[in-house]
Design an enzyme around this catalytic site. Structure first.
Site, mmCIF file in Angstrom:
data_model
loop_
_atom_site.group_PDB
_atom_site.id
_atom_site.type_symbol
_atom_site.label_atom_id
_atom_site.label_comp_id
_atom_site.label_asym_id
_atom_site.label_seq_id
_atom_site.Cartn_x
_atom_site.Cartn_y
_atom_site.Cartn_z
ATOM 1 N N CYS A 102 0.815 -1.227 0.000
ATOM 2 C CA CYS A 102 0.000 0.000 0.000
ATOM 3 C C CYS A 102 0.845 1.272 0.000
ATOM 4 O O CYS A 102 0.311 2.374 -0.148
ATOM 5 C CB CYS A 102 -0.946 0.003 1.187
ATOM 6 N N HIS A 145 -3.416 7.334 3.038
ATOM 7 C CA HIS A 145 -3.822 6.052 2.454
ATOM 8 C C HIS A 145 -5.209 5.694 2.988
ATOM 9 O O HIS A 145 -5.487 5.856 4.178
ATOM 10 C CB HIS A 145 -2.794 4.982 2.831
ATOM 11 N N ASN A 177 -10.351 0.297 -0.217
ATOM 12 C CA ASN A 177 -8.887 0.364 -0.258
ATOM 13 C C ASN A 177 -8.412 -0.118 -1.644
ATOM 14 O O ASN A 177 -8.468 -1.308 -1.935
ATOM 15 C CB ASN A 177 -8.316 -0.519 0.854
HETATM 16 O O1 UT7 Z 1 -3.933 -1.099 3.478
HETATM 17 C C1 UT7 Z 1 -3.010 -2.015 3.979
HETATM 18 C C2 UT7 Z 1 -2.993 -2.049 5.442
HETATM 19 N N1 UT7 Z 1 -4.212 -2.606 5.961
HETATM 20 C C3 UT7 Z 1 -4.845 -1.995 6.949
HETATM 21 O O2 UT7 Z 1 -4.444 -0.948 7.367
HETATM 22 C C4 UT7 Z 1 -6.035 -2.704 7.532
HETATM 23 C C5 UT7 Z 1 -5.964 -2.683 9.033
HETATM 24 N N2 UT7 Z 1 -7.034 -3.427 9.685
HETATM 25 C C6 UT7 Z 1 -8.339 -3.045 9.671
HETATM 26 O O3 UT7 Z 1 -8.693 -2.091 8.996
HETATM 27 C C7 UT7 Z 1 -9.315 -3.760 10.571
HETATM 28 O O4 UT7 Z 1 -8.608 -4.610 11.427
HETATM 29 C C8 UT7 Z 1 -10.397 -4.579 9.807
HETATM 30 C C9 UT7 Z 1 -11.365 -3.648 9.121
HETATM 31 C C10 UT7 Z 1 -9.742 -5.501 8.800
HETATM 32 C C11 UT7 Z 1 -11.192 -5.422 10.792
HETATM 33 O O5 UT7 Z 1 -11.760 -4.592 11.797
HETATM 34 P P1 UT7 Z 1 -11.580 -4.915 13.344
HETATM 35 O O6 UT7 Z 1 -12.319 -3.885 14.072
HETATM 36 O O7 UT7 Z 1 -10.116 -5.066 13.627
HETATM 37 O O8 UT7 Z 1 -12.335 -6.288 13.473
HETATM 38 P P2 UT7 Z 1 -11.790 -7.694 14.001
HETATM 39 O O9 UT7 Z 1 -10.997 -8.372 12.949
HETATM 40 O O10 UT7 Z 1 -11.183 -7.525 15.357
HETATM 41 O O11 UT7 Z 1 -13.159 -8.464 14.206
HETATM 42 C C12 UT7 Z 1 -14.109 -8.069 15.206
HETATM 43 C C13 UT7 Z 1 -15.321 -8.983 15.098
HETATM 44 C C14 UT7 Z 1 -14.962 -10.471 15.072
HETATM 45 O O12 UT7 Z 1 -15.986 -11.173 15.714
HETATM 46 P P3 UT7 Z 1 -15.822 -11.646 17.243
HETATM 47 O O13 UT7 Z 1 -14.631 -12.547 17.264
HETATM 48 O O14 UT7 Z 1 -15.626 -10.395 18.049
HETATM 49 O O15 UT7 Z 1 -17.116 -12.342 17.512
HETATM 50 C C15 UT7 Z 1 -14.961 -10.809 13.608
HETATM 51 O O16 UT7 Z 1 -15.212 -12.177 13.363
HETATM 52 O O17 UT7 Z 1 -16.009 -8.731 13.858
HETATM 53 C C16 UT7 Z 1 -16.111 -9.954 13.100
HETATM 54 N N3 UT7 Z 1 -15.984 -9.609 11.696
HETATM 55 C C17 UT7 Z 1 -17.019 -9.225 10.935
HETATM 56 N N4 UT7 Z 1 -18.323 -9.083 11.227
HETATM 57 C C18 UT7 Z 1 -19.135 -8.661 10.221
HETATM 58 C C19 UT7 Z 1 -14.857 -9.591 10.919
HETATM 59 N N5 UT7 Z 1 -15.158 -9.210 9.670
HETATM 60 C C20 UT7 Z 1 -16.488 -8.975 9.660
HETATM 61 C C21 UT7 Z 1 -17.382 -8.546 8.659
HETATM 62 N N6 UT7 Z 1 -18.687 -8.398 8.988
HETATM 63 N N7 UT7 Z 1 -16.994 -8.269 7.403
#
Ligand code: UT7
Length: 332
Positions: free
Chosen positions: A116, A256, A286
């Protein structure tokens, strides 16, 4: 003799017509609009659906848009860099094909890959060629067809990424405008947190890698998020301090577009009001190498000659950094 600096003198862009909305994603994976919007800020993204068209298709469109607007002869372009993690093919350079197709027949060209941060690093590379006096017109294009490496059954990645391309031309400037300073870093600690396992030299493609879905992007979102917030904000505060400027002196932050919460954390650390922070993540998601030039493309008309722009990116690798640039023209 006054020092030559490298200024952006034109921008162009392209996004495909096909829109994949959060509502449609709700029918594809177990997710919902509220979760995607509140966790990422994304409402929809564009996908390139055209058959047999790869990243170069969008790169060419973005470059052609720039060439038409700036009314330049492509034969004057010295160098074309395509910043991308989704080249048309391995080995055959996407930039070489793009350069030939846009009529840059006197240019040399190559691809640059830094996840990225690819476009940010390409800005630095292009600026060095210009500052050295070796070349006068360097075209950098950030383009990615992320839909070609995303698993649309994996809700943790398919909601995030989109396709698109943006281009910028860098030329010498004698008024002190253009790139002022850069703070670029990388750390291989990130290798396991954001990657495609197979298809490279460690794990070449095989029936097994295909069956196991190892050709798709895998991301440990939480870990990447933590590093992204700390490093993107850190790079921006570093660039402000090094140049003895504060948030008040910054006219525009060009961050970004990976996650609205990362953008907000960065702008808060810089004490920037909302209106100085450029965003289009809600429309495109993204687009990896294309996020920064697509912001330039979308918001070009807002920029005035002499405006202070701070660019920031963070991505796989890890790679990250910030660039401080003075805008060189008034667009109308
Ligand atoms: O551009 C390159 C660099 N990349 C980045 O900068 C991305 C950085 N990361 C992020 O933007 C975030 O971590 C994400 C958007 C990818 C994920 O968000 P998060 O707030 O970190 O969510 P998480 O992975 O901690 O998941 C929280 C909960 C989980 O459920 P439990 O375990 O709390 O029950 C996931 O299973 O949300 C669940 N979850 C979803 N629920 C609905 C994960 N993806 C989804 C989804 N829809 N699409």
């Amino acid at each position: 003799m006054s020092k030559i600096s490298a200024a952006i003198t034109a921008v162009g862009g392209y996004v495909p017509d096909f829109v994949l909305s959060n509502k449609v994603l709700e029918t594809m994976v177990d997710t919902n609009d509220e979760w995607i919007t509140s966790r990422t800020g994304i409402k929809e993204r564009r996908l390139l659906k055209k058959e047999n068209a790869g990243t170069s298709y969008m790169a060419i469109k973005a470059a052609e848009d720039l060439i038409a607007k700036k009314n330049i002869n492509p034969e004057e372009i010295d160098l074309v860099i395509v910043a991308t993690i989704t080249p048309d093919m391995l080995v055959a350079s996407t930039a070489a094909y793009t350069a030939t197709k846009i009529g840059a027949i006197n240019a040399f060209s190559y691809d640059l890959q830094a996840a990225c941060s690819s476009f940010l690093y390409a800005m630095s590379t292009a600026a060095s060629y210009i500052e050295s006096g070796r070349y006068k017109k360097v075209l950098i294009i950030g383009a990615d067809k992320m839909s070609s490496i995303i698993d649309y059954t994996d809700r943790s990645t398919c909601i995030i990424f989109g396709d698109g391309a943006g281009a910028a031309l860098l030329e010498p400037n004698n008024e002190g405008l253009g790139l002022q300073d850069e703070y670029l870093r990388s750390d291989g600690i990130g290798r396991n947190f954001l990657k495609i396992d197979a298809g490279g030299s460690i794990l070449p493609a095989s029936h097994e890698t295909l069956e196991e879905g190892k050709h798709f992007v895998h991301q440990e979102g939480k870990t990447v998020f933590k590093y992204a917030v700390s490093n993107m904000a850190g790079a921006c505060t570093e660039i402000l301090e090094r140049n003895s400027i504060t948030g008040e002196d910054v006219d525009w932050l060009i961050p970004h577009q990976a996650n609205l919460r990362i953008i907000d954390a960065t702008s808060n650390r810089m004490n920037l009001p909302e209106e100085k922070v450029l965003k289009n993540i809600h429309r495109y998601g993204n687009t990896t190498s294309a996020t920064l030039p697509l912001l330039l493309f979308d918001f070009e008309k807002k920029f005035k000659k002499g405006d202070n722009l701070v660019f920031a990116a963070f991505g796989g690798g890890f790679t990250w950094g910030s660039i401080y640039l003075k805008w060189a023209y008034n667009s109308n």
